[in-house]
Enzyme design. Structure first.
Site, mmCIF file in Angstrom:
data_model
loop_
_atom_site.group_PDB
_atom_site.id
_atom_site.type_symbol
_atom_site.label_atom_id
_atom_site.label_comp_id
_atom_site.label_asym_id
_atom_site.label_seq_id
_atom_site.Cartn_x
_atom_site.Cartn_y
_atom_site.Cartn_z
ATOM 1 N N ARG A 1 2.195 14.528 6.394
ATOM 2 C CA ARG A 1 3.181 15.096 7.322
ATOM 3 C C ARG A 1 4.578 15.250 6.722
ATOM 4 O O ARG A 1 5.431 15.908 7.294
ATOM 5 C CB ARG A 1 3.238 14.245 8.603
ATOM 6 C CG ARG A 1 2.100 14.576 9.564
ATOM 7 C CD ARG A 1 2.174 13.733 10.810
ATOM 8 N NE ARG A 1 1.729 12.365 10.566
ATOM 9 C CZ ARG A 1 2.036 11.339 11.350
ATOM 10 N NH1 ARG A 1 2.807 11.509 12.400
ATOM 11 N NH2 ARG A 1 1.580 10.133 11.074
ATOM 12 N N ASN B 1 6.507 8.607 8.600
ATOM 13 C CA ASN B 1 5.365 9.489 8.356
ATOM 14 C C ASN B 1 5.764 10.949 8.309
ATOM 15 O O ASN B 1 4.985 11.795 7.892
ATOM 16 C CB ASN B 1 4.302 9.283 9.439
ATOM 17 C CG ASN B 1 3.774 7.855 9.432
ATOM 18 O OD1 ASN B 1 3.168 7.419 8.463
ATOM 19 N ND2 ASN B 1 4.057 7.114 10.484
ATOM 20 N N TYR C 1 36.045 23.540 -25.070
ATOM 21 C CA TYR C 1 34.739 24.023 -25.526
ATOM 22 C C TYR C 1 34.912 25.312 -26.311
ATOM 23 O O TYR C 1 35.528 26.266 -25.834
ATOM 24 C CB TYR C 1 33.864 24.273 -24.284
ATOM 25 C CG TYR C 1 32.433 24.602 -24.559
ATOM 26 C CD1 TYR C 1 31.673 23.829 -25.429
ATOM 27 C CD2 TYR C 1 31.825 25.681 -23.931
ATOM 28 C CE1 TYR C 1 30.342 24.137 -25.667
ATOM 29 C CE2 TYR C 1 30.498 25.992 -24.159
ATOM 30 C CZ TYR C 1 29.756 25.220 -25.029
ATOM 31 O OH TYR C 1 28.434 25.525 -25.257
ATOM 32 N N LEU D 1 0.834 -1.201 0.000
ATOM 33 C CA LEU D 1 0.000 0.000 0.000
ATOM 34 C C LEU D 1 0.871 1.254 0.000
ATOM 35 O O LEU D 1 1.737 1.414 0.859
ATOM 36 C CB LEU D 1 -0.911 0.025 1.232
ATOM 37 C CG LEU D 1 -1.890 -1.141 1.398
ATOM 38 C CD1 LEU D 1 -2.884 -0.816 2.514
ATOM 39 C CD2 LEU D 1 -2.620 -1.456 0.099
ATOM 40 N N ALA E 1 -0.726 4.448 -1.430
ATOM 41 C CA ALA E 1 -1.590 5.457 -2.056
ATOM 42 C C ALA E 1 -1.781 6.676 -1.174
ATOM 43 O O ALA E 1 -2.192 7.730 -1.644
ATOM 44 C CB ALA E 1 -2.948 4.844 -2.389
#
Ligand code: UD1
Ligand code: CA
Length: 472
Positions: free
Chosen positions: A15, A228, A388, A8, A10
């Site tokens: 936070r 979290n 360059y 899971l 989703a």
């Protein structure tokens, strides 16, 4: 028995306060979701399904063309029970055991996961919940038992004061028998504090049906620590790094201060290498044996040989360094630098897409880009490859044994032949044949007696001007 993994991921991860989905945040160089998938893979599952919702596109991009993970979308996100339902299209018509994991719980070990599956299958349970006894159970679902057996799981917000004192927590990780699962999930209601479809309600549903619901309790609650917030991300990162550092030390690496040594999970370091404080060794890096890596150094996705000395504040990215090389302090190897064995790259020397052959030295203040430099070349202080021209990059080739004098400007495309010399301070614009000396600067002229003459001239001028003043 066939095993199926569902992860899971989703949820919004509110936070984290991030524009990036939570499961893409990295712990010690590896995104949370990759860690969970890696642990899940040890079960050799038949299928793996990832439930996405918030910022699903970013996660899809992360997986690119990977085909071994089914990505399903949960839209809107109505709770964990509703999330698992989204895996039905993948799992319909199959059989066996479903192991449900959370994308934000990265520390679970393969051992614990294996224990969960074994307990579940031996108990012939409809559902088995992985639990732990936590010192601070706040925020978690609590395992309510009667006569020792789990009767239900109650969420923090729905719990009575007595239930809140329960210390056994739901990890959010479960094993389910697939056959009755989706029909039972349909029976979950949303009559709770959050109005969500709670997956843990399956426990009560199965209990009512007199199906076996089991628990598997792990000893170390740290394994089910979720991420979290940024604080928890840092806590989990610290634990993962500490574990990595302990493994390195057990394998013979000296860490002067493990607390300030930052080594990504996939990094390898050989025995007798000494790592000083505040060193960062990042994803894909391999360090050989008996090296010294001094403070302030950051090495990303690079291979370092044996007996290499890397002095303070050196940055190395996507490069390789041969045995016995010495770098820094303040050296910069940008992507595509390849240092041969026993090379020296000193302070304020920058290399990009450049090969420096064995025994060659660039000890001070140089830029070497798009160059192929042979063995035993001496690159003097202040040498610059002008690679360059404002539109395209050009190559510089410096053959073996060449001596480039200090402060030389090498305008590419350019080839300095074997054992050639560049006079210091040259701007070299055409190839130098092997064995030749290239001088590209204004010829020096010495003017004898010039200083005395100048003094004479200036004193005469002073006399003149003082006369001038008197005349006024
Ligand atoms: C959940 C459990 C709780 C357990 C805790 C462990 C529920 C109702 N509660 O609480 O008992 O102690 O995990 O960490 O299951 N997710 C979705 N879709 C949704 C909602 C969530 O995919 O609609 C995902 C989240 O991204 C996350 C996981 O499910 O990966 C858990 O969701 P979260 O909201 O963090 O649940 P908790 O409140 O922590
Ligand atoms: Ca959570």
């Amino acid at each position: 028995m066939d095993l199926h993994i569902v992860i899971l991921a989703a949820g919004k991860g509110t936070r984290m306060k991030s524009a990036m989905p939570k499961v893409l945040h990295a712990v010690a160089g590896r995104p949370l979701i990759d860690r969970v998938l890696e642990t899940a893979a040890t079960l050799r599952p038949e299928t793996t399904t990832l439930v996405l919702g918030h910022e699903a596109d970013q996660v899809r991009t992360h997986f690119g063309r990977r085909t071994d993970v089914h990505l399903v979308l949960q839209e809107p996100q109505l709770g964990t029970g509703h999330a698992l339902l989204q895996a039905a299209p993948v799992l319909r018509g199959r059989q066996g055991t479903v192991v449900l994991l959370s994308g934000d719980v990265p520390l679970l070990t393969a051992q614990s996961l294996n224990g969960l599956v074994q307990t579940h299958e031996e108990a012939k349970a409809a559902a088995t919940v992985l639990t732990a006894v936590a010192e601070r159970p706040y925020g978690y679902g609590r395992i309510v038992r009667s006569q020792g057996r789990m009767t239900r799981i109650v969420e923090e917000r729905d719990a009575s004061p007595a239930q809140r004192r329960i210390q056994e927590i739901n990890s959010g990780i479960y094993a389910f028998e697939l056959a009755p699962l989706f029909e039972a999930l349909e029976k979950i209601g949303s009559d709770n504090a959050q109005g969500e479809y709670y997956l843990p309600d399956l426990v009560s549903i199965y209990r009512r049906r007199r199906r076996v619901v089991a628990t598997y309790t792990i000893a170390n609650a740290v394994e089910i620590q979720g991420v979290n917030s940024r604080t928890e991300l840092a806590e989990v990162s610290r634990m993962v790094r500490q574990q990595k550092n302990e493994e390195l030390m057990a394998a013979g690496v000296t860490l002067i201060d493990p607390a300030t040594t930052y080594v990504d999970t996939d990094v390898e370091v050989g025995a007798d290498t000494v790592i000083y404080p505040c060193v960062f060794l990042e994803r894909g890096t391999k360090i050989g044996a008996a090296c010294e890596i001094h403070s302030g150094t950051r090495i990303v996705n690079s291979t370092i040989g044996d007996r290499v000395v890397i002095r303070n504040h050196t940055v190395i990215t996507d490069s390789s360094v041969g045995n016995g090389a010495k770098l820094g302090p303040f050296a910069h190897l940008r992507p595509g630098a390849e240092l041969g064995h026993d090379t020296h790259v000193g302070n304020f020397v920058e290399l990009k897409k450049t090969r420096l052959g064995a025994g060659s030295k660039a000890n001070h203040l140089a830029y070497l880009g798009d160059a192929t430099i042979g063995a035993n070349v001496n690159v003097g202080a202040g040498t610059i490859t002008c690679n360059y021209d404002g539109a395209a990059k050009h190559q510089t080739v410096i053959e073996d044994g060449t001596f480039v004098g200090s402060n030389s400007t090498l305008v590419a495309p350019l080839r300095l032949g074997k054992e050639s010399y560049v006079a210091a301070g040259s701007a070299i614009t055409t190839d130098i044949p092997g064995g030749a000396l290239g001088i590209g600067r204004g010829r020096q002229e010495n003017k004898d007696g010039w200083v005395a003459k100048r003094k004479r001239v200036s004193s005469e001028l002073q006399v003149d001007s003082s006369k001038g003043v008197e005349n006024v």
